[in-house]
Motif scaffolding. Structure first.
Motif, PDB file in Angstrom:
ATOM      1  N   ALA A 270       5.704   9.875   1.878  1.00  0.00           N
ATOM      2  CA  ALA A 270       5.102   8.580   1.546  1.00  0.00           C
ATOM      3  C   ALA A 270       4.524   7.951   2.806  1.00  0.00           C
ATOM      4  O   ALA A 270       5.025   8.170   3.910  1.00  0.00           O
ATOM      5  N   ARG A 271       3.459   7.187   2.596  1.00  0.00           N
ATOM      6  CA  ARG A 271       2.876   6.378   3.669  1.00  0.00           C
ATOM      7  C   ARG A 271       2.744   4.966   3.114  1.00  0.00           C
ATOM      8  O   ARG A 271       2.362   4.785   1.955  1.00  0.00           O
ATOM      9  N   PHE A 272       3.090   3.973   3.930  1.00  0.00           N
ATOM     10  CA  PHE A 272       2.956   2.586   3.495  1.00  0.00           C
ATOM     11  C   PHE A 272       2.817   1.664   4.694  1.00  0.00           C
ATOM     12  O   PHE A 272       3.082   2.051   5.831  1.00  0.00           O
TER      13      PHE A 272
ATOM     14  N   ASN B 245       0.816  -1.230   0.000  1.00  0.00           N
ATOM     15  CA  ASN B 245       0.000   0.000   0.000  1.00  0.00           C
ATOM     16  C   ASN B 245       0.843   1.271   0.000  1.00  0.00           C
ATOM     17  O   ASN B 245       0.501   2.260   0.648  1.00  0.00           O
ATOM     18  N   TYR B 246       1.931   1.270  -0.740  1.00  0.00           N
ATOM     19  CA  TYR B 246       2.818   2.440  -0.822  1.00  0.00           C
ATOM     20  C   TYR B 246       2.113   3.561  -1.581  1.00  0.00           C
ATOM     21  O   TYR B 246       1.543   3.336  -2.655  1.00  0.00           O
ATOM     22  N   LYS B 247       2.143   4.751  -1.022  1.00  0.00           N
ATOM     23  CA  LYS B 247       1.498   5.895  -1.673  1.00  0.00           C
ATOM     24  C   LYS B 247       2.238   7.182  -1.310  1.00  0.00           C
ATOM     25  O   LYS B 247       2.575   7.409  -0.159  1.00  0.00           O
ATOM     26  N   VAL B 248       2.472   8.017  -2.310  1.00  0.00           N
ATOM     27  CA  VAL B 248       3.039   9.340  -2.057  1.00  0.00           C
ATOM     28  C   VAL B 248       1.881  10.280  -1.737  1.00  0.00           C
ATOM     29  O   VAL B 248       0.897  10.344  -2.471  1.00  0.00           O
ATOM     30  N   ILE B 249       1.991  10.990  -0.637  1.00  0.00           N
ATOM     31  CA  ILE B 249       0.964  11.927  -0.185  1.00  0.00           C
ATOM     32  C   ILE B 249       1.423  13.336  -0.578  1.00  0.00           C
ATOM     33  O   ILE B 249       2.456  13.814  -0.113  1.00  0.00           O
ATOM     34  N   ARG B 250       0.674  13.958  -1.440  1.00  0.00           N
ATOM     35  CA  ARG B 250       0.994  15.314  -1.908  1.00  0.00           C
ATOM     36  C   ARG B 250       0.493  16.345  -0.899  1.00  0.00           C
ATOM     37  O   ARG B 250      -0.458  16.093  -0.163  1.00  0.00           O
TER      38      ARG B 250
END
Length: 187
Positions: free
Chosen positions: A87-89, A48-53
């Motif tokens: 990033a949040r994962f 569930n890796y995601k870059v948070i803008r």
């Protein structure tokens, strides 16, 4: 408020282009001994890796009447990398080397050295984490930007500014060096 101020200063000092945001003029090698700053060290797989803008900072910059056309185009680009992005994962834990960890945990990573990658392979990785409210990460680079943790309730990846993060291939040379440091420390 402090976070916004630090980001604004970084935005003015750091040169931006359409490329990744860079906060360091000089890179420094990862120091395995920095593992002493970790509150938890685990081996696990990333999901569930995601870059948070950071839309708030983007809008704040766009609201500035003195913003140049070039910088306006940069901040209008929703995919442009800013120092305030992170990033949040999730990590599915296979092994705990330091601390106590659940089977799965969510963490953040604010790669203040370079922009966060758009995606990450699952791993497995040796990952060192620290509490968001713990002491500052080790300082090694002469031109670093440190931004407060974006989600204070989550652990964050240990990374000295201007160095690599402690997200290491679990069987690589750097991970072996970290394991050696851990095995030599008193229990």
């Amino acid at each position: 408020m402090l976070r916004c101020w630090l980001i604004a200063v970084a935005a003015l000092v750091c040169p931006f282009s359409g490329e990744a945001a860079h906060a360091c003029r000089v890179s420094v090698p990862l120091a395995p001994g920095d593992i002493k700053y970790a509150d938890m060290v685990i081996v696990g797989r990333i999901e569930n890796y995601k870059v948070i803008r950071d839309p708030v900072f983007r809008q704040k910059m766009l609201d500035s009447p003195a913003l140049s056309p070039e910088m306006r185009r940069f901040y209008e680009d929703k995919n442009a990398n800013l120092l305030s992005d992170y990033a949040r994962f999730d990590i599915v834990v296979d092994q705990v080397l330091v601390g106590k960890a659940p089977f799965r945990l969510s963490v953040t990573w604010d790669n203040s050295t370079f922009a966060e990658p758009k995606a990450m392979d699952a791993g497995p990785y040796l990952i060192a984490l620290r509490k968001a409210d713990s002491s500052m990460p080790p300082l090694r680079g002469p031109s670093a930007t440190i931004i407060p943790s974006p989600e204070a309730g989550l652990l964050t990846v240990l990374q000295a500014p201007c160095s690599s993060p402690f997200i290491l291939a679990s069987t690589g040379d750097e991970a072996r060096a970290v394991r050696e440091v851990l095995s030599a420390r008193p229990r």
